[in-house]
Design an enzyme around this catalytic site. Structure first.
Site, PDB file in Angstrom:
ATOM      1  CG  ASP A  80      66.232  36.278  77.011  1.00  0.00           C
ATOM      2  OD1 ASP A  80      67.496  36.479  76.961  1.00  0.00           O
ATOM      3  OD2 ASP A  80      65.430  35.507  76.186  1.00  0.00           O
ATOM      4  N   GLY A 119      59.849  25.549  71.064  1.00  0.00           N
ATOM      5  CA  GLY A 119      58.852  25.100  69.904  1.00  0.00           C
ATOM      6  C   GLY A 119      58.894  23.559  69.800  1.00  0.00           C
ATOM      7  CB  ALA A 156      63.054  21.753  79.132  1.00  0.00           C
ATOM      8  CG  ASP A 161      59.023  32.159  79.815  1.00  0.00           C
ATOM      9  OD1 ASP A 161      60.134  32.107  80.132  1.00  0.00           O
ATOM     10  OD2 ASP A 161      58.366  31.840  78.877  1.00  0.00           O
ATOM     11  CG  ASP A 180      54.208  27.731  76.225  1.00  0.00           C
ATOM     12  OD1 ASP A 180      53.130  27.064  76.238  1.00  0.00           O
ATOM     13  OD2 ASP A 180      54.284  28.649  75.825  1.00  0.00           O
TER      14      ASP A 180
HETATM   15  P1  13P Z   1      59.421  24.611  74.991  1.00  0.00           P
HETATM   16  O1  13P Z   1      58.824  25.373  73.748  1.00  0.00           O
HETATM   17  O2  13P Z   1      60.215  23.738  74.766  1.00  0.00           O
HETATM   18  O3  13P Z   1      58.186  24.256  75.483  1.00  0.00           O
HETATM   19  O4  13P Z   1      60.006  25.840  76.046  1.00  0.00           O
HETATM   20  C1  13P Z   1      59.405  26.596  76.762  1.00  0.00           C
HETATM   21  C2  13P Z   1      59.860  27.957  77.357  1.00  0.00           C
HETATM   22  O5  13P Z   1      61.407  27.598  77.243  1.00  0.00           O
HETATM   23  C3  13P Z   1      59.328  28.949  77.617  1.00  0.00           C
HETATM   24  O6  13P Z   1      60.245  29.908  78.390  1.00  0.00           O
HETATM   25  O1  G3H Z   2      59.464  31.013  75.372  1.00  0.00           O
HETATM   26  C1  G3H Z   2      58.480  31.041  74.855  1.00  0.00           C
HETATM   27  C2  G3H Z   2      57.180  30.604  75.595  1.00  0.00           C
HETATM   28  O2  G3H Z   2      56.940  29.257  74.974  1.00  0.00           O
HETATM   29  C3  G3H Z   2      56.206  31.515  75.475  1.00  0.00           C
HETATM   30  O3  G3H Z   2      55.642  31.512  73.899  1.00  0.00           O
HETATM   31  O4  G3H Z   2      55.645  34.012  73.557  1.00  0.00           O
HETATM   32  O5  G3H Z   2      54.149  32.518  72.413  1.00  0.00           O
HETATM   33  O6  G3H Z   2      53.744  33.048  74.572  1.00  0.00           O
HETATM   34  P1  G3H Z   2      54.573  32.866  73.538  1.00  0.00           P
HETATM   35 ZN    ZN Z   3      61.903  30.057  77.060  1.00  0.00          ZN
END
Ligand code: 13P
Ligand code: G3H
Ligand code: ZN
Length: 339
Positions: free
Chosen positions: A120, A195, A232, A98, A275
């Site tokens: 990204d 977030g 999302a 990710d 997340d």
């Molecule tokens: P949220 O913060 O809305 O859960 O998004 C997570 C995300 O896009 C991880 O790449």
């Molecule tokens: O896009 C962000 C995800 O929620 C991952 O969060 O970088 O704190 O692990 P993190």
């Molecule tokens: Zn993301």
């Protein structure tokens, strides 16, 4: 080199084909620890949903990349066992990076069992985003690893990007980006952000809708092409209330309206990233135990309820929001046929 098929993962190609054709989105759930992973797989096996296990750069540092790889490999076996025990079908699982922020990181993940990576470059000038994405695609495709790119900037804090303004994706630029880079899927900016504080709304005010009109334009210009929605989470108010009731302090967080995610999933959005909601569920359940049983100090007694709460959350998402429940058997049949 550890090839992802050795670990039992699949890339996202067939999952996204089904998601596009049948109007659902594959859940992409982030994990950092064993309880999150157990909850994701339990919910996805029992609801028979395909799943993308998502690892951020931060998660990789937190959990250690070697340990994480074996944890993920163990997860595949765990999911198979759970399916067999319940007389259910196996589910297709992808292991995805990710928000990859460099070619080196993406390459390292590909060489360590990831079946899909995101590069990204959304914060970079357009031509630089094209260049780095193309470079990752050329490397990844040699190993049949699928690549997600991003175009447009989400407001809020991304792992390495801080922005106070959404820069919506330009549909014409999306076409050019896909043609020039050869990416397999594209994350677009239509009003979501990362977030728990996605929208500033006063009490009683309704959360604004997403720019689904932009999604429709992208779909029109890139028919059949899988779109990804980051940021999302819907920030369920029951978890916010629970967290605050049991000693937490979250001030007016607000997430994406579920009706908007459902509409996106029925359209060209084939992958939905979540997340924050899992973090909220986990925190709410743990706070409750600490508040009600201050004498408790066995981690299993608070991580266990946290895991149960996350299973409920993920199952609900698969069934009611992403509409991915029940879609695993057909996908796995096609994937096994290709092997
Ligand atoms: P949220 O913060 O809305 O859960 O998004 C997570 C995300 O896009 C991880 O790449
Ligand atoms: O896009 C962000 C995800 O929620 C991952 O969060 O970088 O704190 O692990 P993190
Ligand atoms: Zn993301």
């Amino acid at each position: 080199m550890v090839y992802y098929t050795e670990l039992g993962f699949y890339n996202t190609k067939v999952m996204f084909k089904h998601a596009y054709q049948k109007g659902f989105a594959v859940p992409a759930y982030n994990f950092n620890n064993m309880e999150q992973l157990q909850a994701i797989l339990t919910a996805c096996v029992l609801t028979q949903s395909p799943v993308i296990l998502q690892v951020s750069k931060g998660a990789r540092q937190y959990a250690n990349q070697t340990l994480l790889r074996y944890l993920a490999k163990g997860a595949v076996e765990f999911a198979k066992e759970l399916a067999a025990k319940n007389g259910l079908s196996e589910i297709p699982i992808a292991l995805h990076l990710d928000h990859g922020d460099s070619f080196e990181l993406a390459k390292d993940c590909i060489e360590n069992g990831f079946s899909s990576v995101m590069i990204d470059g959304s914060h970079l000038p357009y031509e630089e985003n094209v260049a780095i994405t193309k470079k990752v695609v050329e490397f990844a495709h040699q190993y049949d690893v699928t690549v997600e790119g991003e175009l447009g900037v989400l407001a809020g804090v991304e792992e390495h990007v801080v922005s106070d303004k959404t820069i919506y994706t330009d549909p014409d630029q999306a076409v050019d980006f896909v043609e020039k880079t050869g990416v397999d899927s594209l994350a677009i900016a239509i009003g979501t952000s990362h977030g728990a504080y996605k929208f500033k709304v006063k009490p009683g005010e309704e959360i604004p809708p997403l720019r689904l009109d932009i999604l429709e334009k992208v779909k029109e210009k890139l028919p059949g092409f899988p779109i990804v929605l980051h940021g999302a989470s819907s920030v369920p108010q029951e978890y916010v209330e629970m967290i605050n009731k049991y000693g937490g302090k979250l001030e007016s967080p607000a997430g994406v309206r579920e009706d908007q995610i459902i509409a996106a999933a029925k359209s060209a959005v084939c992958k939905v990233n979540v997340d924050t909601d899992s973090r909220l569920a986990m925190t709410a359940a743990i706070r409750k135990v600490f508040w009600e049983k201050p004498e408790e100090f066995d981690p299993r007694k608070y991580l266990g309820p946290a895991r149960e709460e996350m299973i409920k959350l993920y199952s609900y998402k698969n069934e009611k929001v992403l509409l991915s429940a029940g879609k695993a058997p057909d996908i796995i049949k096609e994937l096994k046929g290709l092997q």
